[in-house]
Motif scaffolding. Sequence first.
Motif, PDB file in Angstrom:
ATOM      1  N   GLU A 161       0.662  -1.253  -0.029  1.00  0.00           N
ATOM      2  CA  GLU A 161       0.036   0.119   0.078  1.00  0.00           C
ATOM      3  C   GLU A 161       1.033   1.298   0.142  1.00  0.00           C
ATOM      4  O   GLU A 161       2.118   1.122   0.072  1.00  0.00           O
ATOM      5  CB  GLU A 161      -1.004  -0.075   1.180  1.00  0.00           C
ATOM      6  N   ASN A 162       0.198   2.313  -0.320  1.00  0.00           N
ATOM      7  CA  ASN A 162       0.809   3.660  -0.153  1.00  0.00           C
ATOM      8  C   ASN A 162       0.861   4.203   1.429  1.00  0.00           C
ATOM      9  O   ASN A 162      -0.438   4.395   1.785  1.00  0.00           O
ATOM     10  CB  ASN A 162       0.533   4.698  -0.924  1.00  0.00           C
ATOM     11  N   ALA A 192      10.818   3.092   0.942  1.00  0.00           N
ATOM     12  CA  ALA A 192      10.290   3.260  -0.416  1.00  0.00           C
ATOM     13  C   ALA A 192      11.724   3.159  -1.304  1.00  0.00           C
ATOM     14  O   ALA A 192      12.412   3.335  -1.012  1.00  0.00           O
ATOM     15  CB  ALA A 192       9.586   4.487  -0.459  1.00  0.00           C
ATOM     16  N   TYR A 278      12.389   8.735  -3.210  1.00  0.00           N
ATOM     17  CA  TYR A 278      11.267   7.570  -3.320  1.00  0.00           C
ATOM     18  C   TYR A 278      10.401   7.848  -2.059  1.00  0.00           C
ATOM     19  O   TYR A 278       9.217   7.540  -2.015  1.00  0.00           O
ATOM     20  CB  TYR A 278      11.900   6.357  -3.303  1.00  0.00           C
ATOM     21  N   ASN A 281       6.620  11.288  -1.537  1.00  0.00           N
ATOM     22  CA  ASN A 281       5.288  11.336  -1.670  1.00  0.00           C
ATOM     23  C   ASN A 281       4.573  10.378  -0.544  1.00  0.00           C
ATOM     24  O   ASN A 281       3.781  10.604   0.399  1.00  0.00           O
ATOM     25  CB  ASN A 281       4.529  10.963  -2.758  1.00  0.00           C
ATOM     26  N   SER A 282       5.159   9.303  -0.397  1.00  0.00           N
ATOM     27  CA  SER A 282       4.563   8.069   0.501  1.00  0.00           C
ATOM     28  C   SER A 282       5.626   6.888   0.758  1.00  0.00           C
ATOM     29  O   SER A 282       6.577   6.728  -0.159  1.00  0.00           O
ATOM     30  CB  SER A 282       3.351   7.412   0.106  1.00  0.00           C
ATOM     31  N   THR A 284       6.160   2.710   0.815  1.00  0.00           N
ATOM     32  CA  THR A 284       5.652   1.305   0.237  1.00  0.00           C
ATOM     33  C   THR A 284       5.773   0.120   1.214  1.00  0.00           C
ATOM     34  O   THR A 284       5.137  -0.909   0.839  1.00  0.00           O
ATOM     35  CB  THR A 284       6.281   0.959  -1.013  1.00  0.00           C
ATOM     36  N   ASP A 329      -2.987   5.501   6.496  1.00  0.00           N
ATOM     37  CA  ASP A 329      -3.073   5.444   5.072  1.00  0.00           C
ATOM     38  C   ASP A 329      -3.452   6.762   4.447  1.00  0.00           C
ATOM     39  O   ASP A 329      -3.546   7.886   5.403  1.00  0.00           O
ATOM     40  CB  ASP A 329      -3.895   4.403   4.560  1.00  0.00           C
ATOM     41  N   SER A 330      -3.826   7.079   3.401  1.00  0.00           N
ATOM     42  CA  SER A 330      -4.423   8.240   2.753  1.00  0.00           C
ATOM     43  C   SER A 330      -5.591   8.945   3.372  1.00  0.00           C
ATOM     44  O   SER A 330      -5.753  10.273   3.457  1.00  0.00           O
ATOM     45  CB  SER A 330      -4.710   8.129   1.210  1.00  0.00           C
TER      46      SER A 330
END
Length: 381
Positions: A161-162, A192, A278, A281-282, A284, A329-330
């Motif tokens: 997931e991000n 990431a 990497y 943004n988020s 992994t 999460d987001s």
Amino acid sequence: MANIANNKLECLMLFLLTFSYVLSDRFVDGRRIGTTKLVKPKGTIKTIEGKDGDIIDCVDLYQQPAFDHPLLKNHTIQMEPSSIPSDLKVNFSPVKLIQGWHKSGQCPEATIPIVRSPKNQHLRALRHFKRSRTQLKQSLDSNDGDILSNHEYAVVSFGGENFLGSHATINVWKPIVEGNGEMSIGQIWVLAGPEEEINTLEAGWRSDGYQKTGCENLDCPGFVQTNKNFAIGSPLDVSVYNSKQVDIGVTIYKSNESWWLKVNDQVIGYWPQSIYKYLANSATRLDYGGEIYNAKVGGVHTKTQMGSGHFPSEGYGKASYFRHVQYMDSTGGFKDVEVGKLTVDAMKPSCYNIAVQSDRSPGSGTNFYFGGPGYSKDKCP
């Protein structure tokens, strides 16, 4: 103890795939090494000599080592995150972030405390810290004597997931660590990127036998500290076998274009996303667990302990644990990691192992025990 990592540069800046800030059982020990000269950092406004031997320099907020990073020359400091994550579990036996040097003084406003330590103490053990465990296993399997094979892990991983955050309540111990630059770590990883360029943020505790090993804490530029009360590298309390248990809540999460570090309810500082390729943004993948460095003196396995030095099967009060293993999460809220989605990875289970608790002990959320004693003639030669 923040242990962080970044893109490819050289120590002193960053190293290869990673550079590290570790919160340790001494939140990374900064003790004296023989007659090695201790270096007062630039921007020091006040110096505090703690009763436990630590020397704390109160450094101008705007002259801290973070701004030696070439990408942060014109950086505007953020004093606090713009948002607070919801549903974050707190550690069930909270420990106030009171360090021994507080008894001797406090740092003024607009400064941060830095533990004075020897300059340029960069041992090979940490120069390769941290490669991916895939690369470490390849080196271990090849038996080519590469230093990468000297790192051993007992961890759980969560991916696919991000991720915008990671949290765990970590049991704090002071394991026995042999010499020769060895170390023992309990921490979380936020990762990431591809194997050969992996970016990581790392935070937890580390014991290294009072040796300064590598580029870590505020020695490497990039981490912007905002907290004037917490000295990364100065001691905290630790757990006692079959008695008092001490744990800390460690959280890394994304807010206003930075990755913030919290220990218990204290915001310590942040890593600007601009210094990462990497992790901009988020993340992994999230890892949780233990790591040791094994110098293999005399061709035998080290006696350096992981966690408390006891195997997971010995349970509470004896084995080291992680509790409230969570991710963000987001949606901006923290959630318990589902036990079935954790991948267990113990490189040498006869030396150090890990056991996820499927019964989810009341009040502890998703949790696991990890660790081990290292060398034994029969099981871990």
